[in-house]
Design a protein around this motif. Structure first.
Motif, mmCIF file in Angstrom:
data_model
loop_
_atom_site.group_PDB
_atom_site.id
_atom_site.type_symbol
_atom_site.label_atom_id
_atom_site.label_comp_id
_atom_site.label_asym_id
_atom_site.label_seq_id
_atom_site.Cartn_x
_atom_site.Cartn_y
_atom_site.Cartn_z
ATOM 1 N N PHE A 104 0.850 -1.191 0.000
ATOM 2 C CA PHE A 104 0.000 0.000 0.000
ATOM 3 C C PHE A 104 0.892 1.250 0.000
ATOM 4 O O PHE A 104 0.948 1.987 0.988
ATOM 5 N N PRO A 105 1.588 1.500 -1.111
ATOM 6 C CA PRO A 105 2.601 2.561 -1.131
ATOM 7 C C PRO A 105 2.002 3.964 -1.034
ATOM 8 O O PRO A 105 0.870 4.211 -1.456
ATOM 9 N N LEU A 106 2.805 4.835 -0.493
ATOM 10 C CA LEU A 106 2.441 6.247 -0.383
ATOM 11 C C LEU A 106 3.523 7.056 -1.078
ATOM 12 O O LEU A 106 4.426 7.617 -0.456
ATOM 13 N N ASN A 107 3.433 7.097 -2.406
ATOM 14 C CA ASN A 107 4.416 7.839 -3.197
ATOM 15 C C ASN A 107 3.760 8.304 -4.490
ATOM 16 O O ASN A 107 2.581 8.054 -4.744
ATOM 17 N N SER A 108 4.527 8.950 -5.324
ATOM 18 C CA SER A 108 3.989 9.539 -6.551
ATOM 19 C C SER A 108 3.679 8.508 -7.626
ATOM 20 O O SER A 108 3.105 8.857 -8.666
ATOM 21 N N ASP A 109 4.023 7.235 -7.383
ATOM 22 C CA ASP A 109 3.742 6.202 -8.381
ATOM 23 C C ASP A 109 2.282 5.755 -8.378
ATOM 24 O O ASP A 109 1.847 5.081 -9.308
ATOM 25 N N PHE A 115 -3.773 6.711 -3.329
ATOM 26 C CA PHE A 115 -3.006 7.357 -2.270
ATOM 27 C C PHE A 115 -3.912 7.677 -1.081
ATOM 28 O O PHE A 115 -3.549 7.463 0.079
ATOM 29 N N ILE A 116 -5.103 8.199 -1.361
ATOM 30 C CA ILE A 116 -6.044 8.542 -0.288
ATOM 31 C C ILE A 116 -6.401 7.290 0.522
ATOM 32 O O ILE A 116 -6.420 7.314 1.756
#
Length: 312
Positions: A104-109, A115-116
């Protein structure tokens, strides 16, 4: 009993515009495949989790226990072995947390909506990680205070296992939550069983605190899986079924002699991770009012995977 049935996913190769990656080695996909719950649903589950863990119920390693009264001589050899085993499992927390960060990444990808969603989940995972890390520290402290292990030797033992990567052969978001539901409940049940036979009251107190935390972690995962079933219905049956078909407890494939050790601690206090399957069935039954054929088949499959009781 570990179920190792091979299942073929009925999920389409293409979901929400994402094509399923090839997995010749069955390594875990990064990030998870959809569906994802709406952020509002996830936020409600996170809020319920935090509300259940009020400040009055929190504890800290330094002041919650009478460490000076810990005494390993009050334990059987099997109980000491069980403490060593569960310390290894709990101390692998950096690996577990890393899996969630990759899943569950939190980055610009990732796109904005993803992201939310992942940001809402992060409100749970950071608290969960803090509590699990306290479990590892409490068990470390107990071993040293009780005279089971010397601190430097124990640090090296834990580091040797902690350097190994933790992964799961699961693709979907709901699969991770369903896996954690079973794992957290199985852990809670074992801590409760071990507490009842622990000869040292300090260890019994530690296990009581740990079991309560694991119960809350289970409740969060159960809430999320229930929300998935209500919203997605048959679409999440196969990912949940895959969890049970391939289930192994954490580090079962990395700790040397895991299965012999697991059988040994089972002799100390009843331990069977399939006891947690009944709780998954209850979640399914709560979530689904009018069960479809696929849901009925799922419940039948989960129940069939439970270890049969030994005849008297």
């Amino acid at each position: 009993m570990t179920v190792s049935n091979t299942v073929t996913s009925a999920t389409s190769d293409q979901e929400a515009g994402q094509r399923r990656p090839a997995r010749s080695d069955r390594s875990f996909a990064r990030p998870v495949l959809p569906p994802l719950l709406p952020a509002s649903d996830l936020a409600a589950a996170v809020t319920a989790f935090h509300s259940a863990g009020s400040a009055a119920r929190r504890w800290d390693v330094e002041s919650a226990f009478r460490w000076d009264e810990a005494e390993a001589d009050r334990l059987t050899e099997g109980q000491r072995s069980a403490v060593r085993f569960i310390t290894l499992i709990e101390d692998h927390l950096p690996g577990y947390f890393d899996l969630y960060e990759r899943a569950f990444p939190l980055n610009s990808d990732v796109d904005l909506e993803t992201f939310i969603h992942n940001r809402e989940l992060y409100h749970f995972t950071v608290r969960w990680a803090q509590e699990e890390d306290s479990h590892a520290r409490a068990l470390f402290r107990y071993q040293v205070a009780a005279g089971i292990a010397e601190p430097e030797e124990l640090r090296r033992e834990l580091a040797a296992e902690g350097r190994k990567k933790f992964d799961l052969p699961l693709d979907h978001a709901v699969s991770l939550f369903a896996y954690a539901l079973v794992q957290e409940k199985a852990t809670q049940l074992y801590y409760q069983q071990l507490r009842t036979v622990a000869g040292d009251p300090v260890l019994a107190d530690v296990l009581t605190r740990l079991a309560r935390d694991e119960s809350r972690h289970f409740a969060f995962m159960a809430d999320v899986v229930e929300r998935y079933l209500r919203r997605e219905g048959d679409a999440v049956v196969e990912p949940i079924r895959e969890v049970i078909a391939t289930f192994r407890m954490p580090l079962a494939d990395t700790i040397r002699g895991y299965w012999r050790w697991a059988l040994r601690i089972r002799e100390v206090a009843h331990y069977d991770h399939t006891d947690a399957y009944a709780h998954l069935i209850r979640v399914v039954n709560r979530a689904v009012n009018a069960r479809s054929d696929r849901v009925n088949e799922l419940v039948t499959f989960i129940d069939a995977c439970r270890t049969a009781p030994v005849p008297a």
